[in-house]
Design an enzyme around this catalytic site. Structure first.
Site, PDB file in Angstrom:
ATOM      1  N   HIS A 123       0.873  -1.164   0.000  1.00 12.58           N
ATOM      2  CA  HIS A 123       0.000   0.000   0.000  1.00 12.58           C
ATOM      3  C   HIS A 123       0.923   1.231   0.000  1.00 12.58           C
ATOM      4  CE1 HIS A 123      -2.771   2.969   1.796  1.00 12.58           C
ATOM      5  NE2 HIS A 123      -3.752   2.169   1.451  1.00 12.58           N
ATOM      6  N   ASP A 200       2.989  -4.433   8.290  1.00 10.62           N
ATOM      7  CA  ASP A 200       1.797  -3.614   8.074  1.00 10.62           C
ATOM      8  C   ASP A 200       0.591  -4.556   8.207  1.00 10.62           C
ATOM      9  OD1 ASP A 200      -0.378  -2.294   7.091  1.00 10.62           O
ATOM     10  OD2 ASP A 200       0.513  -1.765   5.149  1.00 10.62           O
ATOM     11  N   GLN A 203      -4.526  -5.338   6.925  1.00 11.95           N
ATOM     12  CA  GLN A 203      -5.451  -6.368   6.453  1.00 11.95           C
ATOM     13  C   GLN A 203      -5.205  -7.689   7.187  1.00 11.95           C
ATOM     14  OE1 GLN A 203      -7.834  -5.441   4.518  1.00 11.95           O
ATOM     15  NE2 GLN A 203      -6.999  -3.508   3.807  1.00 11.95           N
ATOM     16  N   LYS A 226     -10.604  -0.405  10.220  1.00 10.52           N
ATOM     17  CA  LYS A 226     -10.724  -1.666   9.457  1.00 10.52           C
ATOM     18  C   LYS A 226     -11.059  -2.834  10.386  1.00 10.52           C
ATOM     19  CE  LYS A 226      -7.339  -0.082   6.131  1.00 10.52           C
ATOM     20  NZ  LYS A 226      -7.884   0.157   4.797  1.00 10.52           N
ATOM     21  N   CYS A 364      -4.745   2.381  -3.724  1.00 11.32           N
ATOM     22  CA  CYS A 364      -3.560   2.961  -3.061  1.00 11.32           C
ATOM     23  C   CYS A 364      -2.364   2.019  -3.163  1.00 11.32           C
ATOM     24  CB  CYS A 364      -3.836   3.305  -1.605  1.00 11.32           C
ATOM     25  SG  CYS A 364      -5.072   4.567  -1.399  1.00 11.32           S
TER      26      CYS A 364
HETATM   27  N1  PMP Z   1      -1.755  -0.739   4.557  1.00 14.99           N
HETATM   28  C1  PMP Z   1      -2.689  -1.539   4.026  1.00 14.99           C
HETATM   29  C2  PMP Z   1      -2.330  -2.947   3.637  1.00 14.99           C
HETATM   30  C3  PMP Z   1      -3.988  -1.065   3.851  1.00 14.99           C
HETATM   31  O1  PMP Z   1      -4.926  -1.872   3.326  1.00 14.99           O
HETATM   32  C4  PMP Z   1      -4.294   0.262   4.205  1.00 14.99           C
HETATM   33  C5  PMP Z   1      -5.675   0.826   4.002  1.00 14.99           C
HETATM   34  N2  PMP Z   1      -6.235   0.545   2.764  1.00 14.99           N
HETATM   35  C6  PMP Z   1      -3.280   1.041   4.777  1.00 14.99           C
HETATM   36  C7  PMP Z   1      -2.027   0.510   4.928  1.00 14.99           C
HETATM   37  C8  PMP Z   1      -3.531   2.434   5.227  1.00 14.99           C
HETATM   38  O2  PMP Z   1      -4.531   2.477   6.198  1.00 14.99           O
HETATM   39  P1  PMP Z   1      -5.096   3.871   6.695  1.00 14.99           P
HETATM   40  O3  PMP Z   1      -5.608   4.580   5.487  1.00 14.99           O
HETATM   41  O4  PMP Z   1      -6.177   3.510   7.639  1.00 14.99           O
HETATM   42  O5  PMP Z   1      -3.966   4.572   7.339  1.00 14.99           O
END
Ligand code: PMP
Length: 406
Positions: A123, A200, A203, A226, A364
């Site tokens: 991401h 990270d 997920q 999430k 993203c």
């Molecule tokens: N890492 C991963 C794997 C994600 O799926 C996401 C959110 N889509 C993020 C980081 C960033 O999360 P946030 O926008 O809540 O900071």
């Protein structure tokens, strides 16, 4: 005990909503999950009955709100099996958590020529902070490859490892491919070379039981929204010694021991990283959400979702007009795909008309989607309230979308 999907769904009022006269089929939990009533109630109750700024007053209300806030840290401790609650920093979201590691750890401990390894499946939140650091202090950013089916082989990391590598930062589960990364082994490889490891868990914490001590990561991050909690709250776990070696990310109130006009002595961790009034209501909401998940059982949730993954692999990825994007053996509840000859946005629009919510775009993770050969893909992602009927509805919706175009 069997997984009581009807009961679970009844905990999420929004799932009873009809959109355009049809049951909402919500397949965008990877972007943000829906909230159970207990989380909304807890937040309301806190505002109505226990609201005062935390860590400030010696009066009853401030002490009780502080107690409830700090109790949420204990809940997070239990949720990801942290050694001590002081190793948990509340942040705004996973993005902020990773930025704190980049700013407060890597910027201080790494120097020109040191290397950071991430994967192709990041991401942007786990790519951009390292690009900034590269441009600022001259670290080298290396990218470990994923396979064409979305799987991740440890050799891809091993081939890049050397004594120059100081940090390995990888996802627990890819938000596009659904791939479950071998995080324990990744941390082991990093440590063999003396590097730190960041996972990270955005997920991961949603779908799988997480034990940071077993994974042996130096950092683990995730976002509250999430994991069925509110927005505006995230978690940064760090090993004690590592957190203690870090400088504050922001400075101001509530993160100091002593201040004079000349200088300040910073508080111990985690307060050192929580400058200003924290998002304590959100933290309490997060605590409630994690309790909710633990009451169902992370093992149960994960078992249910993995059964659903098998079902979707067969029913959705089995369709002859679907091209899967990420079909690794170890896969969580995230299904990206393209429909032959139809633009993903058209698919999403037609699904939306049938009250089926999916996401399209690069999610993203633009470089990853390009690496898989696309500009944009459709993504259906599951939550603990998702069922086979949702997958069936999606398949039916896609058939309908297709008949519209073909
Ligand atoms: N890492 C991963 C794997 C994600 O799926 C996401 C959110 N889509 C993020 C980081 C960033 O999360 P946030 O926008 O809540 O900071």
């Amino acid at each position: 005990m069997s997984y009581d999907l009807d009961k679970i769904r009844s905990d999420f009022p929004i799932l009873n909503k009809e959109i355009r006269g049809k049951r909402l089929v919500f397949l965008d939990s990877a972007a943000s999950a829906q909230k159970p009533l207990c989380v909304v109630d807890k937040i309301r109750d806190m505002y109505l009955n226990d609201y005062a700024n935390v860590h400030r007053g010696l009066y009853y209300l401030s002490e009780s709100s502080t107690y409830i806030y700090e109790n949420s840290r204990k809940i997070v401790k239990k949720f990801i099996n942290v050694e001590h609650e002081d190793n948990i920093v509340f942040t705004r979201n996973a993005t902020e958590s990773i930025n704190i590691v980049a700013y407060s750890y890597a910027r201080v401990h790494l120097a020109k020529g040191d290397e950071i390894i991430i994967s192709e499946a990041e991401h942007h939140a786990n790519l951009l902070p390292w690009q900034v650091l590269r441009d600022e202090i001259g670290i080298v950013l290396k990218i470990a490859k994923v396979e064409d089916d979305g799987s991740f082989e440890l050799d891809s990391l091993r081939s890049l490892m050397s004594e120059k590598v100081k940090l390995v930062s990888m996802p627990h589960v890819s938000n596009v491919l659904g791939t479950i990364f071998p995080v324990k082994e990744i941390c082991k490889v990093a440590h063999e070379y003396g590097a730190k490891a960041l996972i990270d868990g955005c997920q991961g914490a949603v779908h799988l039981p997480v034990d940071v001590q077993d994974i042996d990561c130096d950092f683990y991050v995730f976002s509250g929204h999430k994991t069925y909690g509110p927005t505006g709250i995230g978690v940064l776990y760090g090993k004690k010694g590592v957190l203690e070696s870090m400088v504050p990310y922001q400075v101001g109130g509530d993160m100091v021991k002593k201040v004079t006009y000349e200088k300040a002595t910073y508080a111990d961790v985690p307060s050192r990283f929580e400058a200003g009034t924290p998002a304590f209501i959100q933290a309490v909401g997060l605590g409630e959400a994690l309790e909710y998940m633990m009451n169902i059982g992370m093992g149960e949730i994960s078992k249910h979702e993995l059964e659903l993954v098998d079902y979707a692999r067969e029913k959705l990825y089995g369709l002859d007009y679907i091209i899967p994007v990420g079909n690794a053996k170890d896969k969580g509840g995230v299904f990206s795909f393209v429909v032959k000859d139809i633009h993903p946005q058209d698919i999403a629009t037609i699904l939306d008309q049938q009250s089926i919510a999916v996401r399209t775009g690069h999610h993203c993770a633009e470089p990853l989607v390009h690496r898989m050969g696309y500009e944009t893909v459709v993504r259906a992602s599951f939550g603990l309230y998702s069922g086979k009927d949702d997958v069936d509805a999606l398949v039916k919706g896609l058939d309908k979308a297709r008949s519209f175009f073909i």
